[in-house]
Design a protein around this motif. Structure first.
Motif, PDB file in Angstrom:
ATOM      1  N   GLU A  75      61.238 -22.511  53.544  1.00 17.09           N
ATOM      2  CA  GLU A  75      60.504 -21.665  54.582  1.00 17.09           C
ATOM      3  C   GLU A  75      59.739 -22.529  55.642  1.00 17.09           C
ATOM      4  N   TYR A  76      59.242 -23.678  55.140  1.00 20.36           N
ATOM      5  CA  TYR A  76      58.580 -24.564  56.117  1.00 20.36           C
ATOM      6  C   TYR A  76      59.368 -25.237  57.259  1.00 20.36           C
ATOM      7  N   PHE A  77      60.849 -25.335  56.910  1.00 21.15           N
ATOM      8  CA  PHE A  77      61.881 -26.179  57.603  1.00 21.15           C
ATOM      9  C   PHE A  77      62.313 -25.146  58.707  1.00 21.15           C
ATOM     10  N   LEU A  96      62.433 -33.869  54.796  1.00 23.94           N
ATOM     11  CA  LEU A  96      63.603 -33.361  55.122  1.00 23.94           C
ATOM     12  C   LEU A  96      64.598 -33.880  54.339  1.00 23.94           C
ATOM     13  N   ILE A  97      64.756 -35.038  54.052  1.00 22.15           N
ATOM     14  CA  ILE A  97      66.000 -35.517  53.361  1.00 22.15           C
ATOM     15  C   ILE A  97      65.894 -35.069  51.779  1.00 22.15           C
ATOM     16  N   TYR A  98      64.680 -34.862  51.348  1.00 23.06           N
ATOM     17  CA  TYR A  98      64.614 -34.347  49.956  1.00 23.06           C
ATOM     18  C   TYR A  98      65.131 -33.098  50.040  1.00 23.06           C
ATOM     19  N   TYR A  99      64.670 -32.216  51.039  1.00 20.51           N
ATOM     20  CA  TYR A  99      65.001 -30.915  51.119  1.00 20.51           C
ATOM     21  C   TYR A  99      66.482 -30.915  51.098  1.00 20.51           C
ATOM     22  N   PHE A 100      67.319 -31.568  51.937  1.00 19.55           N
ATOM     23  CA  PHE A 100      68.717 -31.743  52.040  1.00 19.55           C
ATOM     24  C   PHE A 100      69.373 -32.095  50.791  1.00 19.55           C
TER      25      PHE A 100
END
Length: 379
Positions: free
Chosen positions: A283-285, A322-326
């Motif tokens: 949701e954040y990204f 962002l990298i963790y989310y990816f």
């Protein structure tokens, strides 16, 4: 009502059917001793026929039954004539629950158990609608196999089984909890009360068997959902991101410290926390990434001289998350395993996003502290 009960009632009254209520209610049923058979998450986008949650449990008289729970919240939480009779309203949903069969042969006696229908709504039944509602229930459910759980019943149940039994059992927890809610969106708040609250809950757990273990993870899930809810209300997801990061790291540390990485029940509960965290980051990204990828999108024009340091600090922090989310995206939704083809397809798209983010933000190319080397290596 006491102050704690009022706080619980206020929180429950603000829940939305499609998000928090759908998530929290199965936790409550689990703690009440129900066996969950199906939840809204598993049938999202499919017809539910008035059966948002299906569970097996004991009725007031001790009889084992199938329970069909229909959840109504947000704009439908208070039952008036419109909510009662509109398309996909209460009448239509309850009729669908009654006349549409649900069978599950994987549970030996499920199909032969008596049925109980329960309407759950975090509001009230309007007095001028009550005669119509009661007449409808008397006609459709003449066998007394129907119940309605309103905001008052939900407050009692959540207070007894969740808030009152574990989270709000001592003055210290209550103080930390209230301060967290009050200060959640305050500028420069370091979330120290929330961290103390999580630590306090960890001290209460006595083992990984029985109610202590169940309530421990239910409490962490509850805390996660609550901070996400109020962060949304404040239109600022950053507090929830910081709080959930702490819950994930602190809980994983507890798992490692106690040598529980091979315990399936523990990992299964931890994955539920990962799901809350992942869905928040998603949701954040979705909300921030389009703007971050604009020219100098991570630069704060009102930051003044601080932006000399603040811009690269903010940029590298954003890249790390962002990298963790990816990476988590490749393992979502089960957080168990992934397929090489799925990972490769995601990586190709994610590389392009990272390239654009770094290209458009000079702060992403100016590391200022040693730990920024981690983000560089990850990229």
């Amino acid at each position: 009502m006491g102050s704690n009960t009022l706080m619980v009632s206020d929180y429950l009254g603000s829940l939305k059917e499609d998000t928090e209520l759908d998530y929290l209610f199965p936790i409550l049923l689990n703690l009440m001793g129900f066996r969950i058979v199906a939840t809204p998450k598993e049938s999202k986008g499919q017809p539910q026929y008035g059966k948002d949650i299906i569970a097996i449990g004991k009725d007031h008289d001790g009889t084992r039954k199938r329970f069909y729970f229909e959840l109504k919240g947000h704009s439908d939480r208070d039952i008036d004539d419109t909510v009662l009779m509109k398309r996909d309203g209460i009448m239509e949903s309850l009729r669908a629950a009654k006349y549409t069969a649900f069978n599950d042969s994987s549970i030996s006696d499920f199909n032969s158990l008596p049925v109980k229908f329960v309407l759950v709504h975090n509001g009230v039944l309007k007095n001028n609608t009550r005669p119509t509602f009661e007449g409808f229930i008397a006609q459709e459910f003449p066998d007394s196999n129907f119940e309605r759980w309103d905001i008052y019943r939900l407050t009692d149940l959540f207070s007894q089984y969740l808030f009152g039994e574990y989270l709000l059992t001592d003055e210290e927890s209550v103080r930390y909890f209230k301060r967290t809610l009050v200060l959640l969106d305050a500028p420069d708040y370091d979330f120290s009360d929330f961290k103390q609250l999580v630590q306090l809950q960890q001290k209460k757990i006595t083992g990984i068997k029985g109610r202590s273990f169940t309530k421990f993870f239910a409490t962490l899930n509850l805390l996660g959902v609550i901070v996400v809810h109020y962060s949304r209300e404040n239109n600022n997801l950053e507090p929830a991101k910081q709080c959930l990061n702490y819950v994930i790291l602190k809980t994983w540390h507890w798992i490692l410290e106690n040598g529980l990485t091979e315990k399936k029940a523990v990992i299964a509960e931890f994955r539920k926390l990962l799901t809350i965290h992942f869905e928040l980051l998603q949701e954040y990204f979705v909300k921030t990434l389009p703007y971050a990828c604009e020219y100098e999108g991570l630069f704060a024009e009102r930051g003044g001289p601080f932006e000399t340091i603040g811009y690269p600090l903010r940029s590298f922090d954003y890249i790390n998350f962002l990298i963790y989310y990816f990476e988590a995206r490749a393992y979502w939704p089960g957080f168990d395993e992934t397929k090489q083809q799925k990972t490769q397809n995601l990586r190709n798209k994610q590389k392009e996003i990272l390239k654009k983010l770094v290209r458009e933000n000079t702060g992403c190319r100016r590391p200022v502290i040693d730990s920024h080397s981690i983000a560089i290596l990850n990229v």
